[in-house]
Design an enzyme around this catalytic site. Structure first.
Site, PDB file in Angstrom:
ATOM      1  CE  LYS A 112     -10.139  -0.859   3.815  1.00  0.00           C
ATOM      2  NZ  LYS A 112      -9.225   0.287   3.986  1.00  0.00           N
ATOM      3  CG  ASP A 171      -2.226  -2.720   7.326  1.00  0.00           C
ATOM      4  OD1 ASP A 171      -3.362  -2.674   7.845  1.00  0.00           O
ATOM      5  OD2 ASP A 171      -1.840  -1.913   6.456  1.00  0.00           O
ATOM      6  CD1 TRP A 215      -2.634   1.655   0.438  1.00  0.00           C
ATOM      7  CD2 TRP A 215      -2.045   1.878   2.602  1.00  0.00           C
ATOM      8  NE1 TRP A 215      -3.346   2.682   0.974  1.00  0.00           N
ATOM      9  CE2 TRP A 215      -3.014   2.855   2.288  1.00  0.00           C
ATOM     10  CE3 TRP A 215      -1.535   1.827   3.895  1.00  0.00           C
ATOM     11  CZ2 TRP A 215      -3.478   3.773   3.237  1.00  0.00           C
ATOM     12  CZ3 TRP A 215      -2.001   2.724   4.827  1.00  0.00           C
ATOM     13  CH2 TRP A 215      -2.961   3.686   4.493  1.00  0.00           C
TER      14      TRP A 215
HETATM   15  N1  PLA Z   1      -3.717  -0.632   5.194  1.00  0.00           N
HETATM   16  C1  PLA Z   1      -3.996  -1.072   3.961  1.00  0.00           C
HETATM   17  C2  PLA Z   1      -3.286  -2.265   3.440  1.00  0.00           C
HETATM   18  C3  PLA Z   1      -4.945  -0.389   3.176  1.00  0.00           C
HETATM   19  O1  PLA Z   1      -5.193  -0.828   1.955  1.00  0.00           O
HETATM   20  C4  PLA Z   1      -5.593   0.746   3.699  1.00  0.00           C
HETATM   21  C5  PLA Z   1      -6.592   1.514   2.882  1.00  0.00           C
HETATM   22  C6  PLA Z   1      -5.273   1.125   5.002  1.00  0.00           C
HETATM   23  C7  PLA Z   1      -4.334   0.408   5.722  1.00  0.00           C
HETATM   24  C8  PLA Z   1      -5.883   2.313   5.694  1.00  0.00           C
HETATM   25  O2  PLA Z   1      -7.205   2.309   5.807  1.00  0.00           O
HETATM   26  P1  PLA Z   1      -7.999   3.238   6.835  1.00  0.00           P
HETATM   27  O3  PLA Z   1      -7.030   4.179   7.450  1.00  0.00           O
HETATM   28  O4  PLA Z   1      -9.016   3.917   6.033  1.00  0.00           O
HETATM   29  O5  PLA Z   1      -8.550   2.281   7.826  1.00  0.00           O
HETATM   30  N2  PLA Z   1      -6.422   1.514   1.497  1.00  0.00           N
HETATM   31  C9  PLA Z   1      -7.395   2.124   0.579  1.00  0.00           C
HETATM   32  C10 PLA Z   1      -7.665   3.571   0.885  1.00  0.00           C
HETATM   33  C11 PLA Z   1      -8.708   1.370   0.648  1.00  0.00           C
HETATM   34  C12 PLA Z   1      -6.476   4.469   1.007  1.00  0.00           C
HETATM   35  O6  PLA Z   1      -5.538   4.415   0.199  1.00  0.00           O
HETATM   36  O7  PLA Z   1      -6.506   5.264   1.971  1.00  0.00           O
HETATM   37  C13 PLA Z   1      -6.842   1.944  -0.841  1.00  0.00           C
HETATM   38  O8  PLA Z   1      -7.541   2.312  -1.794  1.00  0.00           O
HETATM   39  O9  PLA Z   1      -5.711   1.407  -0.984  1.00  0.00           O
END
Ligand code: PLA
Length: 449
Positions: A295, A259, A178
């Site tokens: 989610k 995570d 991510w």
């Molecule tokens: N960790 C991972 C692996 C994630 O994909 C995301 C969110 C988070 C943590 C953090 O989520 P939160 O803080 O909202 O609980 N990833 C998303 C959104 C869904 C983003 O980038 O913020 C994504 O589209 O990758």
């Protein structure tokens, strides 16, 4: 701030911040120094901020910004991982509506500050959700759980604690991962390295590379693991592979930082998706877990999550928590009450909990059915290439293998918005929009190399 250890941690953080800011602003440090040395400007009409360079949009959230600006009727946002219904609408779960109604009807509820660590009942139930109701670690009071601002905030608080109190300040993150992970950890004061994870040739796990890289990591290093539904690849280790990873990490004293942003979204089962974490807790060792309810309960904007730290003894856990409070207090003082109250209301009530598991399974199943539909649509078009990874990958995303030029083409000619690494959010797709996406992929693959 006066002790030597604390002072050097502060320096590291400032250096990290400086590196981060100077790289995103594309300025060299000398340039920044000279600006810092001359805060006032000769011309009174000039802003003291006139040197500020416009930063690029976030690689994921910026996709939504671009999508919102597009007037096209057929536009489709497959960038951010946000669940949509078959009608393409955001979903508030029924069970969340019910819990909120209960909260509103309860006139005894007040808006006082929560403690620094958040809502006690929420914390207890969150630990049970990820570790299992019968977890010995919970029974033995070896787990400290603090409510944080969703998954991101939990990662950040955990990382800041580690930067202050753990002897090894290097964290290994999977390649790719991510996009926010390296930024969160660097700004928390950790030094970020990566381990091999994904093999583009097989569109699967590079298990050998992973074992080699973790095998040569320094003893004690922190390792970031996606508990399930790896983002962006949709590729998870098998249970046998997890077991090998666990043995290797424990033998080298590597510290796991899980995570868990998608519990229930990979398989549709909350327990199955927690197996990797539970395996590491069952061996009696220590670990960190960042949980998000964005989610799996659709509570994205409520920013509700938890950081659990599993320790060897109750005594250590208590002292660790006391220090985590010192991380949180100057950052945001204490967390918001609403989202955590919704989660606690659902987790404490068997009826609501069961209802949630049904709704969660329905979301996971819809995503899985979109995989099959997209795969079939590409097959029907005779699109060149092997697209079986679309049905093999797990969770919210498909890592398509489309290159940045093909993605740019699909956005320009088909108004399909996705991250430039070729990741698409399957949760943003519906039966109605699959043909449009398949047409776009077919055109991109046959016309753009
Ligand atoms: N960790 C991972 C692996 C994630 O994909 C995301 C969110 C988070 C943590 C953090 O989520 P939160 O803080 O909202 O609980 N990833 C998303 C959104 C869904 C983003 O980038 O913020 C994504 O589209 O990758």
């Amino acid at each position: 701030m006066s002790s030597g250890g604390h002072g050097s941690a502060t320096d590291r953080r400032l250096n990290a911040l400086f590196r981060h800011l100077s790289s995103s602003a594309r300025m060299d440090p000398q340039q920044l120094n000279s600006i810092a040395a001359s805060p006032t400007s000769a011309n009174q009409n000039d802003s003291v901020f006139s040197h500020v360079v416009r930063a690029p949009e976030d690689p994921i959230l910026g996709v939504t910004v671009a999508y919102n600006k597009d007037p096209s009727q057929v536009k489709l946002n497959l960038g951010v991982g946000a669940y949509r219904t078959e009608e393409g609408k955001p979903l508030v779960l029924n069970v969340v509506r019910k819990a909120e109604q209960q909260l509103v009807n309860d006139r005894s509820r007040v808006k006082e500050y929560l403690p620094i660590v958040g809502l006690a009942e929420f914390n207890k139930l969150s630990a049970k959700l990820i570790l299992g109701a019968d977890s010995p670690a919970i029974r033995e009071n070896r787990v400290t759980t603090v409510q944080c601002l969703s998954g991101t905030g939990s990662l950040r608080v955990g990382a800041e604690f580690l930067a202050r109190h753990y002897h090894q300040r290097t964290i290994y993150i999977p390649q790719p991962t991510w996009g926010n992970h390296p930024k969160v950890f660097t700004l928390a004061g950790l030094s970020v390295k990566s381990y091999r994870y994904y093999d583009p040739a097989t569109r699967g796990l590079n298990f050998q590379g992973l074992l080699e890289d973790l095998g040569s990591a320094p003893a004690g290093a922190i390792v970031l693991l996606h508990a399930c539904a790896h983002n962006p690849t949709g590729v998870d280790p098998t249970l046998q592979q997890w077991e090998r990873i666990r043995q290797l990490m424990r033998s080298k004293g590597l510290l796991p930082f899980f995570d868990s942003a998608y519990q229930g979204f990979a398989s549709g089962s909350l327990d199955s998706d927690a197996q990797s974490v539970r395996m590491f807790v069952a061996d009696g060792g220590e670990c960190f877990i960042a949980q998000s309810y964005a989610k799996n309960l659709g509570l994205y904007g409520e920013r509700v999550g938890a950081l659990s730290i599993v320790c060897k003894t109750a005594d250590v856990a208590g002292r660790v928590e006391s220090q985590v409070k010192l991380v949180i207090r100057p950052m945001y003082s204490n967390p918001p009450i609403h989202g955590a109250s919704i989660v606690a209301a659902i987790l404490r009530d068997r009826g609501l909990f069961n209802e949630w598991t049904f709704e969660l399974k329905a979301m996971a199943d819809r995503i899985i059915s979109m995989r099959q539909k997209l795969f079939d649509a590409l097959r029907a078009r005779g699109t060149p290439g092997d697209w079986s990874h679309i049905i093999k990958q797990i969770g919210m995303f498909t890592f398509t293998g489309l290159n940045p030029q093909q993605v740019a083409f699909m956005t320009k000619d088909y108004h399909i918005y996705m991250t430039s690494d070729g990741r698409i959010s399957m949760a943003g797709l519906s039966s109605k929009t699959v043909p449009h996406l398949a047409d776009a992929i077919h055109a991109a693959v046959t016309r753009v190399s």
